[in-house]
Design a protein around this motif. Structure first.
Motif, PDB file in Angstrom:
ATOM      1  N   VAL A 279      32.766 -24.604  54.140  1.00 24.14           N
ATOM      2  CA  VAL A 279      31.669 -25.366  53.525  1.00 24.14           C
ATOM      3  C   VAL A 279      31.044 -24.551  52.393  1.00 24.14           C
ATOM      4  N   SER A 280      30.422 -25.264  51.474  1.00 25.87           N
ATOM      5  CA  SER A 280      29.753 -24.590  50.360  1.00 25.87           C
ATOM      6  C   SER A 280      28.460 -23.910  50.798  1.00 25.87           C
ATOM      7  N   CYS A 281      27.813 -24.439  51.813  1.00 26.41           N
ATOM      8  CA  CYS A 281      26.490 -23.939  52.217  1.00 26.41           C
ATOM      9  C   CYS A 281      26.419 -23.700  53.721  1.00 26.41           C
ATOM     10  N   PRO A 282      27.128 -22.713  54.234  1.00 19.93           N
ATOM     11  CA  PRO A 282      27.072 -22.468  55.678  1.00 19.93           C
ATOM     12  C   PRO A 282      25.698 -22.000  56.141  1.00 19.93           C
ATOM     13  N   HIS A 283      24.918 -21.391  55.221  1.00 15.11           N
ATOM     14  CA  HIS A 283      23.577 -20.942  55.594  1.00 15.11           C
ATOM     15  C   HIS A 283      22.680 -22.138  55.903  1.00 15.11           C
ATOM     16  N   TYR A 284      22.892 -23.266  55.220  1.00 21.16           N
ATOM     17  CA  TYR A 284      22.126 -24.470  55.534  1.00 21.16           C
ATOM     18  C   TYR A 284      22.549 -25.034  56.899  1.00 21.16           C
ATOM     19  N   PHE A 285      23.843 -24.983  57.175  1.00 24.53           N
ATOM     20  CA  PHE A 285      24.336 -25.434  58.476  1.00 24.53           C
ATOM     21  C   PHE A 285      23.787 -24.546  59.591  1.00 24.53           C
ATOM     22  N   ALA A 286      23.731 -23.227  59.336  1.00 22.20           N
ATOM     23  CA  ALA A 286      23.163 -22.303  60.322  1.00 22.20           C
ATOM     24  C   ALA A 286      21.686 -22.606  60.554  1.00 22.20           C
ATOM     25  N   GLU A 287      20.991 -23.001  59.482  1.00 18.53           N
ATOM     26  CA  GLU A 287      19.580 -23.373  59.608  1.00 18.53           C
ATOM     27  C   GLU A 287      19.414 -24.548  60.563  1.00 18.53           C
ATOM     28  N   LEU A 288      20.280 -25.542  60.424  1.00 19.03           N
ATOM     29  CA  LEU A 288      20.237 -26.694  61.317  1.00 19.03           C
ATOM     30  C   LEU A 288      20.477 -26.267  62.759  1.00 19.03           C
ATOM     31  N   LEU A 289      21.442 -25.379  62.970  1.00 20.88           N
ATOM     32  CA  LEU A 289      21.737 -24.922  64.328  1.00 20.88           C
ATOM     33  C   LEU A 289      20.557 -24.178  64.939  1.00 20.88           C
ATOM     34  N   ILE A 290      19.806 -23.443  64.114  1.00 21.14           N
ATOM     35  CA  ILE A 290      18.621 -22.744  64.615  1.00 21.14           C
ATOM     36  C   ILE A 290      17.626 -23.744  65.199  1.00 21.14           C
ATOM     37  N   TYR A 291      17.399 -24.839  64.455  1.00 20.03           N
ATOM     38  CA  TYR A 291      16.411 -25.812  64.914  1.00 20.03           C
ATOM     39  C   TYR A 291      16.936 -26.631  66.093  1.00 20.03           C
ATOM     40  N   VAL A 292      18.235 -26.870  66.149  1.00 18.54           N
ATOM     41  CA  VAL A 292      18.810 -27.542  67.314  1.00 18.54           C
ATOM     42  C   VAL A 292      18.615 -26.674  68.558  1.00 18.54           C
ATOM     43  N   SER A 293      18.821 -25.359  68.400  1.00 20.26           N
ATOM     44  CA  SER A 293      18.626 -24.457  69.547  1.00 20.26           C
ATOM     45  C   SER A 293      17.174 -24.468  70.018  1.00 20.26           C
ATOM     46  N   MET A 294      16.235 -24.563  69.062  1.00 19.20           N
ATOM     47  CA  MET A 294      14.831 -24.661  69.453  1.00 19.20           C
ATOM     48  C   MET A 294      14.569 -25.958  70.208  1.00 19.20           C
ATOM     49  N   ALA A 295      15.192 -27.055  69.747  1.00 13.97           N
ATOM     50  CA  ALA A 295      15.012 -28.340  70.416  1.00 13.97           C
ATOM     51  C   ALA A 295      15.563 -28.303  71.835  1.00 13.97           C
ATOM     52  N   ILE A 296      16.704 -27.636  72.016  1.00 21.38           N
ATOM     53  CA  ILE A 296      17.292 -27.512  73.353  1.00 21.38           C
ATOM     54  C   ILE A 296      16.378 -26.692  74.262  1.00 21.38           C
ATOM     55  N   THR A 297      15.713 -25.681  73.667  1.00 15.04           N
ATOM     56  CA  THR A 297      14.775 -24.873  74.444  1.00 15.04           C
ATOM     57  C   THR A 297      13.643 -25.728  74.993  1.00 15.04           C
ATOM     58  N   PHE A 298      13.153 -26.693  74.185  1.00 15.31           N
ATOM     59  CA  PHE A 298      12.091 -27.585  74.633  1.00 15.31           C
ATOM     60  C   PHE A 298      12.599 -28.635  75.619  1.00 15.31           C
ATOM     61  N   GLY A 299      13.879 -28.967  75.531  1.00 12.86           N
ATOM     62  CA  GLY A 299      14.421 -29.997  76.407  1.00 12.86           C
ATOM     63  C   GLY A 299      14.816 -31.228  75.618  1.00 12.86           C
ATOM     64  N   PHE A 300      15.838 -31.909  76.077  1.00 16.34           N
ATOM     65  CA  PHE A 300      16.381 -33.047  75.342  1.00 16.34           C
ATOM     66  C   PHE A 300      15.415 -34.226  75.289  1.00 16.34           C
ATOM     67  N   GLN A 301      14.404 -34.249  76.148  1.00 13.92           N
ATOM     68  CA  GLN A 301      13.494 -35.393  76.197  1.00 13.92           C
ATOM     69  C   GLN A 301      12.325 -35.255  75.222  1.00 13.92           C
ATOM     70  N   ASN A 302      12.240 -34.139  74.485  1.00 15.15           N
ATOM     71  CA  ASN A 302      11.097 -33.921  73.607  1.00 15.15           C
ATOM     72  C   ASN A 302      11.321 -34.608  72.267  1.00 15.15           C
ATOM     73  N   LEU A 303      10.762 -35.803  72.115  1.00  9.74           N
ATOM     74  CA  LEU A 303      10.996 -36.625  70.933  1.00  9.74           C
ATOM     75  C   LEU A 303      10.488 -35.964  69.649  1.00  9.74           C
ATOM     76  N   THR A 304       9.287 -35.395  69.694  1.00  8.90           N
ATOM     77  CA  THR A 304       8.690 -34.851  68.475  1.00  8.90           C
ATOM     78  C   THR A 304       9.562 -33.763  67.870  1.00  8.90           C
ATOM     79  N   TRP A 305      10.051 -32.843  68.705  1.00  5.83           N
ATOM     80  CA  TRP A 305      10.850 -31.752  68.137  1.00  5.83           C
ATOM     81  C   TRP A 305      12.208 -32.243  67.643  1.00  5.83           C
ATOM     82  N   TRP A 306      12.772 -33.261  68.265  1.00  2.00           N
ATOM     83  CA  TRP A 306      14.026 -33.814  67.745  1.00  2.00           C
ATOM     84  C   TRP A 306      13.793 -34.518  66.411  1.00  2.00           C
TER      85      TRP A 306
END
Length: 346
Positions: A279-306
């Motif tokens: 990909v041209s921008c793997p750092h942007y993809f890594a950024e998305l993964l960071i926030y997905v990991s935070m969302a998983i930490t809160f739990g899949f039912q947390n609508l606001t963080w998703w």
């Protein structure tokens, strides 16, 4: 090789930039008892431990029923409050999705035209894709090196919120009145009122957010070499506001209760290696993964963080499309197999 910051649309924290800006050589930067009742929550009323039954006077039943009604209405109102915070993130996600779709639709029609809309989307090197900009738009430019201000603010502000949360959880110190009022106005995590394990999750997420911001600040100050690019003043203000709101969003999930190197050059080049081969921008993809990991930490039912994750997804996708467009337009030998954002997909 370390290179200058390409950053995302201001307002989305950036993972480190590995290619495409002015480069300098340097080693890799380092990456990034039961708790007391939460200070801005109301502890449940103690239940009677038994004993003789209590009889109410004839008029007391109405009074008790009235109190219960008031309590129910208050709880119903607090449940409605997080709608404002969720609506904000949903609106931001929808806005960046619309901008992404407009950009994709414009591409086959000869590219973007200079104007306020494009000026609010593009920053740094991607502004050059719009041709000559009107003089009145250039008056609203600020240096791209001001990106570091986002992370200075985040380290200070979110560091303060982290300190206050640690004191609340482990020292039983209540939040300051101004913060309690602010969290109450934002909704105070009533969507999670019946979940008692969110305190430590919020602590972990806020700590990760602070570490991420601190890492980015070190990169901006010690590693990145910014070219003569610009940000729009609206993008700059949006970025500052983002780091204030994101920390408050974390707290609202709690139940209401590198050594220096030499600059090699200041020209853009094609990045290679690791995820850059896909990909041209793997750092942007890594950024998305960071926030997905935070969302998983809160739990899949947390609508606001998703909804926060959805905003980051569309925000970073738009930035990746613009960056990918820059590479394709400026390098005739740019690898055709590379996607813009997500390996093999987009």
């Amino acid at each position: 090789m370390r290179t200058a910051d390409n950053g995302g649309i201001p307002g989305s924290p950036r993972a480190s930039q590995w290619g495409g800006e002015a480069a300098r050589t340097s080693p890799a930067a380092p990456r990034c008892p039961a708790p007391p009742p939460f200070p801005h929550s109301k502890s449940p009323a103690p239940r009677g431990g038994g004993g003789a039954q209590t009889r109410l006077a004839p008029g007391a039943w109405a009074a008790a029923g009235g109190a219960g009604s008031v309590r129910a209405r208050a709880q119903g109102g607090s449940r409605a409050m997080p709608a404002a915070l969720s609506a904000l993130w949903l609106l931001l996600a929808a806005a960046f999705l619309a901008a992404l779709l407009l950009e994709l639709l414009q591409a086959p029609r000869g590219g973007p035209r200079p104007g306020l809309f494009q000026d609010l989307l593009r920053y740094g090197k991607t502004k050059s894709g719009c041709g000559q900009r009107p003089a009145w738009l250039r008056l609203l430019d600020v240096p791209k090196r001001w990106f570091s201000h986002f992370y200075i603010l985040s380290v200070v502000w979110n560091g303060l919120l982290l300190l206050l949360l640690i004191q609340a959880l482990f020292l039983a110190r209540p939040f300051p009145i101004w913060l309690r009022d602010l969290l109450s106005a934002l909704g105070g995590a009533s969507q999670n009122q019946d979940v008692g394990d969110k305190h430590l999750s919020a602590l972990l997420v806020l700590m990760l957010l602070w570490l991420h911001s601190f890492r980015r600040l070190i990169e901006c100050l010690c590693i990145s070499v910014f070219s003569s690019g610009f940000l729009h003043i609206v993008q700059y203000c949006f970025g500052l506001g983002y780091y204030i709101v994101i920390g408050l969003t974390v707290l609202c999930q709690v139940p209401a209760n590198v050594s220096n190197g030499k600059v090699v050059n200041l020209s853009h080049s094609i990045p290679f290696g690791d995820w850059f081969e896909r990909v041209s921008c793997p750092h942007y993809f890594a950024e998305l993964l960071i926030y997905v990991s935070m969302a998983i930490t809160f739990g899949f039912q947390n609508l606001t963080w998703w909804l926060v994750v959805m905003y980051v997804l569309f925000n970073q996708a738009l930035a990746a499309v613009l960056c990918h467009e820059f590479y394709v337009n400026n390098f005739s030998c740019y690898p055709t197999c590379r996607k813009a954002f997500i390996p093999f997909l987009f």
